[in-house]
Design an enzyme around this catalytic site. Structure first.
Site, PDB file in Angstrom:
ATOM      1  N   ASP A  29       0.817  -1.319  -0.065  1.00  0.00           N
ATOM      2  CA  ASP A  29      -0.010  -0.024  -0.018  1.00  0.00           C
ATOM      3  C   ASP A  29       0.960   1.286  -0.027  1.00  0.00           C
ATOM      4  O   ASP A  29       0.392   2.239   0.362  1.00  0.00           O
ATOM      5  CB  ASP A  29      -0.980  -0.075   1.177  1.00  0.00           C
ATOM      6  CG  ASP A  29      -0.122   0.067   2.642  1.00  0.00           C
ATOM      7  OD1 ASP A  29       1.206  -0.187   2.578  1.00  0.00           O
ATOM      8  OD2 ASP A  29      -0.928   0.272   3.523  1.00  0.00           O
ATOM      9  N   GLY A  30       1.996   1.325  -0.325  1.00  0.00           N
ATOM     10  CA  GLY A  30       3.126   2.360  -0.182  1.00  0.00           C
ATOM     11  C   GLY A  30       3.640   2.593   1.235  1.00  0.00           C
ATOM     12  O   GLY A  30       4.407   3.724   1.461  1.00  0.00           O
ATOM     13  N   ARG A  87      10.527  25.451  -8.953  1.00  0.00           N
ATOM     14  CA  ARG A  87      10.520  26.562 -10.106  1.00  0.00           C
ATOM     15  C   ARG A  87       9.902  27.620  -9.511  1.00  0.00           C
ATOM     16  O   ARG A  87       9.983  28.944 -10.004  1.00  0.00           O
ATOM     17  CB  ARG A  87       9.932  25.995 -11.134  1.00  0.00           C
ATOM     18  CG  ARG A  87      10.783  24.960 -12.040  1.00  0.00           C
ATOM     19  CD  ARG A  87      10.207  24.922 -13.512  1.00  0.00           C
ATOM     20  NE  ARG A  87       8.806  24.418 -13.685  1.00  0.00           N
ATOM     21  CZ  ARG A  87       8.325  24.285 -14.804  1.00  0.00           C
ATOM     22  NH1 ARG A  87       8.861  24.401 -15.804  1.00  0.00           N
ATOM     23  NH2 ARG A  87       6.899  23.524 -14.672  1.00  0.00           N
ATOM     24  N   GLN A  88       9.147  27.541  -8.301  1.00  0.00           N
ATOM     25  CA  GLN A  88       8.220  28.670  -7.677  1.00  0.00           C
ATOM     26  C   GLN A  88       9.245  29.408  -6.734  1.00  0.00           C
ATOM     27  O   GLN A  88       9.161  29.323  -5.617  1.00  0.00           O
ATOM     28  CB  GLN A  88       6.929  28.320  -7.157  1.00  0.00           C
ATOM     29  CG  GLN A  88       6.037  29.232  -6.786  1.00  0.00           C
ATOM     30  CD  GLN A  88       5.399  30.240  -7.657  1.00  0.00           C
ATOM     31  OE1 GLN A  88       5.693  29.788  -8.919  1.00  0.00           O
ATOM     32  NE2 GLN A  88       5.057  31.432  -7.304  1.00  0.00           N
ATOM     33  N   HIS A 120      16.325  23.432  -9.775  1.00  0.00           N
ATOM     34  CA  HIS A 120      15.976  24.435 -10.598  1.00  0.00           C
ATOM     35  C   HIS A 120      17.154  25.636 -10.611  1.00  0.00           C
ATOM     36  O   HIS A 120      17.242  26.092 -11.561  1.00  0.00           O
ATOM     37  CB  HIS A 120      14.750  24.718 -10.919  1.00  0.00           C
ATOM     38  CG  HIS A 120      14.330  25.952 -12.062  1.00  0.00           C
ATOM     39  ND1 HIS A 120      14.712  25.398 -13.243  1.00  0.00           N
ATOM     40  CD2 HIS A 120      13.624  27.245 -11.983  1.00  0.00           C
ATOM     41  CE1 HIS A 120      14.422  26.560 -13.928  1.00  0.00           C
ATOM     42  NE2 HIS A 120      14.157  27.392 -13.271  1.00  0.00           N
ATOM     43  N   ASP A 158      18.068  27.378 -23.238  1.00  0.00           N
ATOM     44  CA  ASP A 158      18.182  28.725 -22.838  1.00  0.00           C
ATOM     45  C   ASP A 158      19.571  28.842 -22.193  1.00  0.00           C
ATOM     46  O   ASP A 158      20.379  27.860 -22.042  1.00  0.00           O
ATOM     47  CB  ASP A 158      17.110  29.048 -22.079  1.00  0.00           C
ATOM     48  CG  ASP A 158      17.010  28.403 -20.720  1.00  0.00           C
ATOM     49  OD1 ASP A 158      17.822  27.826 -20.510  1.00  0.00           O
ATOM     50  OD2 ASP A 158      15.776  28.210 -20.345  1.00  0.00           O
ATOM     51  N   LYS A 182      15.514  31.597 -24.833  1.00  0.00           N
ATOM     52  CA  LYS A 182      13.794  31.277 -24.754  1.00  0.00           C
ATOM     53  C   LYS A 182      13.238  32.464 -24.098  1.00  0.00           C
ATOM     54  O   LYS A 182      13.681  32.987 -23.245  1.00  0.00           O
ATOM     55  CB  LYS A 182      13.871  29.905 -23.694  1.00  0.00           C
ATOM     56  CG  LYS A 182      12.402  29.620 -23.591  1.00  0.00           C
ATOM     57  CD  LYS A 182      12.368  28.311 -23.030  1.00  0.00           C
ATOM     58  CE  LYS A 182      12.668  28.268 -21.318  1.00  0.00           C
ATOM     59  NZ  LYS A 182      12.438  27.123 -20.629  1.00  0.00           N
ATOM     60  N   ASP A 208      18.582  19.735 -20.698  1.00  0.00           N
ATOM     61  CA  ASP A 208      17.686  20.741 -20.028  1.00  0.00           C
ATOM     62  C   ASP A 208      17.688  20.218 -18.506  1.00  0.00           C
ATOM     63  O   ASP A 208      17.808  18.856 -18.396  1.00  0.00           O
ATOM     64  CB  ASP A 208      16.433  21.246 -20.297  1.00  0.00           C
ATOM     65  CG  ASP A 208      16.135  22.462 -20.079  1.00  0.00           C
ATOM     66  OD1 ASP A 208      16.713  23.143 -19.215  1.00  0.00           O
ATOM     67  OD2 ASP A 208      14.938  23.115 -20.642  1.00  0.00           O
TER      68      ASP A 208
END
Ligand code: R5P
Length: 282
Positions: A29-30, A87-88, A120, A158, A182, A208
């Site tokens: 079940d993980g 990325r945020q 990132h 980029d 980009k 990338d």
């Protein structure tokens, strides 16, 4: 001892083998099964490995850290193969939270140190409030490349990805590095400026840190289609590959797509574990 979230089982298993440490297996079940025959000595560390591909996976990582701390080891080390909130890293629009900081603080509270694979933006490592280091898995992306690439160009979509393309080129041993420019209009809409660069006769390896919607790579390939080039191989560290990204890339005519196993995917041909092991051992 190594323990992991359901999202990081492959890379954690490879890491356990390389470090020769037991891996706490996940149940059907993980959930992490009780590891009855292994105890943690007070001079040992527990390594918690978690890719935060979803909010649930992020919570699971915090739970694994909590369980690791309960074992009272000398140190809890957290490895983040893929951090989806990276990325945020700023408030792009008024009122938006800096998610990388919120998540970084929460993860940092449950550990003594952090290793993050190709975040990132390395500046987010500050957010953990404990020592945090990046792990560079990009050189491993050279392993599956064909040996017979013709005048290969390691192409970054980029400027931010140029150092990754350089890492892969150096590990491959020949070819040169170039990049496009980009312009991102939205999460799904990007514009690629190839600057009229001519790669006639070359095989192209696009590099990338991640492929999400596939927009960046598709645009990059689109600018190459009128050129008399050889094979186009697409590679990245983190195969997020949301929605129809893979079919977009296949339709664009790429010869091969592959990535590391920081996220489990059919294209995850390369294990990031050797790079992680090197950092964790140091
Ligand atoms: C962004 O700057 C990253 O380096 C990637 O280029 C980006 O996340 C790729 O996203 P997508 O596949 O959606 O274009």
């Amino acid at each position: 001892m190594i323990t992991c979230t359901a999202t990081a089982q492959a890379v954690a298993s490879d890491l356990a083998a390389l470090l020769d440490e037991p891996l706490v297996k996940l149940g059907p079940d993980g959930s992490a099964q009780a590891y009855t025959d292994e105890t943690v000595r007070s001079d040992e560390r527990v390594v918690v490995v978690g890719s935060t591909t979803t909010s649930d996976a992020n919570l699971e990582l915090l739970e694994r850290q909590e369980r690791a701390r309960e074992r009272d080891p000398a140190e809890v080390v957290t490895v983040i193969p893929y951090m989806s909130y990276a990325r945020q890293d700023e408030s792009f629009q008024k009122g938006e939270p800096v998610s990388a900081r919120a998540v970084g603080k929460a993860i940092g509270a449950g550990t003594d140190r952090v290793y993050a694979v190709n975040p990132h933006n390395v500046a987010i490592l500050e957010y953990f409030d404990v020592p945090a280091e990046p792990v560079d898995a990009a050189p491993l992306l050279a392993d599956p490349l064909p040996n017979d690439l013709r005048e290969p160009v390691f192409l970054a979509p980029d400027e931010d990805a140029v150092w990754l393309a350089e890492s892969v080129r150096e590990a491959y041993g020949s070819g040169h590095v170039d990049n496009f420019e980009k312009l991102r209009h939205s999460a799904t809409d990007v514009e690629m400026d190839s600057g009229d660069k001519d790669f006639t006769g070359s095989d192209i390896v696009l590099v990338d840190d991640m492929i999400a919607t596939g927009g960046t790579m598709s645009e990059a390939i689109g600018t190459l289609t009128h050129q008399n080039i050889g094979r186009v191989v697409v590679t990245c560290v983190h195969p997020v590959l949301a929605t129809d990204a893979l079919s977009r890339l296949n339709q664009a005519g790429v010869a091969d797509i592959y990535a590391t196993n920081t996220i489990d995917h059919s294209v995850s041909e390369v294990s990031a574990a050797p790079a992680i092991a090197e950092s964790v051992r140091a």
